[in-house]
Design a protein around this motif. Structure first.
Motif, PDB file in Angstrom:
ATOM      1  N   ARG A  99      43.492  44.611  35.856  1.00 49.62           N
ATOM      2  CA  ARG A  99      43.076  44.200  37.200  1.00 49.62           C
ATOM      3  C   ARG A  99      42.245  45.315  37.822  1.00 49.62           C
ATOM      4  N   LEU A 100      41.010  44.959  38.245  1.00 46.95           N
ATOM      5  CA  LEU A 100      40.079  45.944  38.796  1.00 46.95           C
ATOM      6  C   LEU A 100      39.452  45.405  40.075  1.00 46.95           C
ATOM      7  N   PRO A 101      39.082  46.296  41.005  1.00 49.47           N
ATOM      8  CA  PRO A 101      38.390  45.850  42.217  1.00 49.47           C
ATOM      9  C   PRO A 101      36.977  45.402  41.903  1.00 49.47           C
ATOM     10  N   CYS A 102      36.550  44.312  42.538  1.00 43.59           N
ATOM     11  CA  CYS A 102      35.219  43.739  42.303  1.00 43.59           C
ATOM     12  C   CYS A 102      34.436  43.757  43.614  1.00 43.59           C
ATOM     13  N   LEU A 103      33.152  44.031  43.525  1.00 41.98           N
ATOM     14  CA  LEU A 103      32.278  44.055  44.694  1.00 41.98           C
ATOM     15  C   LEU A 103      31.064  43.182  44.443  1.00 41.98           C
ATOM     16  N   CYS A 104      30.769  42.283  45.394  1.00 41.76           N
ATOM     17  CA  CYS A 104      29.568  41.438  45.321  1.00 41.76           C
ATOM     18  C   CYS A 104      28.407  42.133  46.017  1.00 41.76           C
ATOM     19  N   SER A 105      27.266  42.161  45.373  1.00 36.91           N
ATOM     20  CA  SER A 105      26.076  42.760  45.969  1.00 36.91           C
ATOM     21  C   SER A 105      24.836  42.180  45.301  1.00 36.91           C
ATOM     22  N   GLY A 106      23.892  41.687  46.112  1.00 38.86           N
ATOM     23  CA  GLY A 106      22.652  41.160  45.567  1.00 38.86           C
ATOM     24  C   GLY A 106      22.829  39.921  44.720  1.00 38.86           C
ATOM     25  N   GLY A 107      23.863  39.151  45.002  1.00 35.96           N
ATOM     26  CA  GLY A 107      24.070  37.913  44.266  1.00 35.96           C
ATOM     27  C   GLY A 107      24.824  38.050  42.969  1.00 35.96           C
ATOM     28  N   ALA A 108      25.271  39.266  42.640  1.00 35.84           N
ATOM     29  CA  ALA A 108      26.026  39.485  41.406  1.00 35.84           C
ATOM     30  C   ALA A 108      27.218  40.380  41.708  1.00 35.84           C
ATOM     31  N   GLY A 109      28.208  40.352  40.815  1.00 35.71           N
ATOM     32  CA  GLY A 109      29.408  41.161  41.016  1.00 35.71           C
ATOM     33  C   GLY A 109      29.603  42.151  39.889  1.00 35.71           C
ATOM     34  N   ALA A 110      30.156  43.325  40.229  1.00 38.11           N
ATOM     35  CA  ALA A 110      30.505  44.339  39.235  1.00 38.11           C
ATOM     36  C   ALA A 110      31.732  45.084  39.728  1.00 38.11           C
ATOM     37  N   THR A 111      32.515  45.596  38.796  1.00 40.59           N
ATOM     38  CA  THR A 111      33.702  46.335  39.193  1.00 40.59           C
ATOM     39  C   THR A 111      33.304  47.543  40.029  1.00 40.59           C
ATOM     40  N   PHE A 112      34.055  47.795  41.073  1.00 38.97           N
ATOM     41  CA  PHE A 112      33.692  48.789  42.086  1.00 38.97           C
ATOM     42  C   PHE A 112      34.166  50.180  41.672  1.00 38.97           C
ATOM     43  N   GLN A 113      33.206  51.064  41.390  1.00 42.28           N
ATOM     44  CA  GLN A 113      33.438  52.484  41.104  1.00 42.28           C
ATOM     45  C   GLN A 113      34.188  52.757  39.802  1.00 42.28           C
ATOM     46  N   ARG A 114      34.962  51.837  39.356  1.00 42.24           N
ATOM     47  CA  ARG A 114      35.719  52.007  38.116  1.00 42.24           C
ATOM     48  C   ARG A 114      35.368  50.883  37.138  1.00 42.24           C
ATOM     49  N   PRO A 115      35.534  51.166  35.843  1.00 39.57           N
ATOM     50  CA  PRO A 115      35.883  52.447  35.230  1.00 39.57           C
ATOM     51  C   PRO A 115      34.679  53.376  35.100  1.00 39.57           C
TER      52      PRO A 115
END
Length: 367
Positions: free
Chosen positions: A98-114
């Motif tokens: 389980r990882l934090p996810c951030l939406c930006s510019g229409g796409a999502g990527a795990t936030f700062q990690r790993p």
């Protein structure tokens, strides 16, 4: 050495073309993530991790270190493992992270990690496929870290590994997005059945033209249906989402919430083994959190349900009495095993190595 017969020149030409061709690379995955509201644009996503073939099965502690997870308990919860499981236990394959996810510019990527610190001899492709098992491509890592030459990275350089994820609603309902690497022999229908969704949903989310276009090693966005709850809209954990097959520790680890196997309601209990002096009591009158009682109707069940926690003036755990119609609960959650029994993906480079060796062996008979 005798010259190669003219009749075999086309075979040699084909062999040289195959030898010179680069190994097929996994396609970069981009999960749509259009949520823009401050709280809606962040969420907790799940990622499937299986160590590459040929590597030893890591311990839970090793996986936790690889993904920089803040607690061992969180890793156990994501996989539905008992809280008594030690960090030295072998990690089930594949493992949910389980990882934090951030939406930006229409796409999502795990936030700062790993993140990953480059070692001697590393290339971005080796990190993407050999360390993170194809969850990302070397192009993803290069773009996220402004690396101009993927084959030249500095030893000790810290890289952010942008694993694709999403926080979007699916069909108007909140879900937990699961980043899933397709194993060899996997199909859209088998994946949909395993994780309790539909083929159409998977195809639409991943912008696939049809089920036949699925590739081994492809990274898919698979939505996991989450249980509904009685959590207050003013509680700190009001956005808590729990899919079947896992649980979550909330309210400063004082409450353990899982997805009921008989209804789509959040099933929360006080976490066993924690000091009662640290965790405030959670009750509904004479009923403790998680207790149920039958009503006058055989189809109704009354429960003391978790309603979130607050910390504005003091730490408090909220609970409310709820009534559930157990005769019309709807479709029960499809079992979502944390550890798939599907075959693990064979590395592409291994198959190409075998092809080259076979071609050299065959040509040796003609020279």
């Amino acid at each position: 050495m005798a010259p190669l017969p003219a009749s075999l020149m086309p075979c040699l030409w084909l062999f040289l073309c195959l030898l010179a061709a680069p190994c097929p690379a996994a396609r970069a995955a981009r999960f749509a993530c259009n949520a823009t509201a401050p709280r809606a644009s962040t969420c907790q996503a799940l990622v499937s991790y299986a160590p590459p073939n040929g590597t030893a099965t890591p311990t839970l502690a090793a996986v936790r270190a690889l993904f920089q997870l803040r607690s061992h308990r969180a890793l156990l919860a994501a996989n539905g493992l008992p809280l008594s499981t030690p960090p030295t236990a072998p990690a089930p394959v594949p493992l949910r992270v389980r990882l934090p996810c951030l939406c930006s510019g229409g796409a999502g990527a795990t936030f700062q990690r790993p993140t990953y610190r480059v070692r001697a001899g590393d290339t971005l492709d080796a990190v993407a496929r050999g360390v993170f098992a194809g969850l990302v491509t070397y192009q993803d890592i290069a773009a996220a870290n402004n690396v101009s030459d993927p084959n030249r990275v500095a030893v000790g350089q810290q890289l952010w590994i942008p694993v694709p994820c999403s926080c979007d609603l699916v069909g108007g309902q909140p879900v937990v997005h699961f980043t899933y690497v397709v194993p060899a022999g996997g199909s859209v229908s088998s994946i949909a059945e395993e994780f309790g969704t539909t083929e159409e949903t998977i195809l639409t989310l991943n912008k696939m033209p049809d089920a036949k276009s699925l590739l081994a090693g492809q990274v898919l966005d698979v939505p996991l249906r989450a249980c509904s709850s009685a959590i207050s809209s003013t509680a700190i954990d009001r956005n808590l989402l729990v899919p079947n097959g896992s649980y979550i520790l909330t309210a400063n680890n004082c409450v353990k919430c899982g997805c009921s196997s008989s209804t789509w309601q959040l099933d929360c209990q006080s976490t066993q083994g924690l000091s009662s002096s640290f965790c405030p009591a959670a009750k509904c009158g004479d009923m403790f959190l998680g207790n149920t009682s039958s009503s006058t109707s055989s189809c109704e069940s009354t429960a003391c349900s978790y309603a979130g926690y607050t910390n504005s003036t003091s730490f408090a755990i909220l609970a409310n009495v709820t009534t559930t119609n157990v005769c019309n609960a709807g479709m029960t959650p499809t079992a979502q095993p944390a550890h798939s029994s599907a075959l693990r993906l064979e590395p592409v480079w291994l198959r190409w190595t075998e092809l080259v060796a076979l071609s050299l062996f065959t040509l040796s008979f003609f020279v």
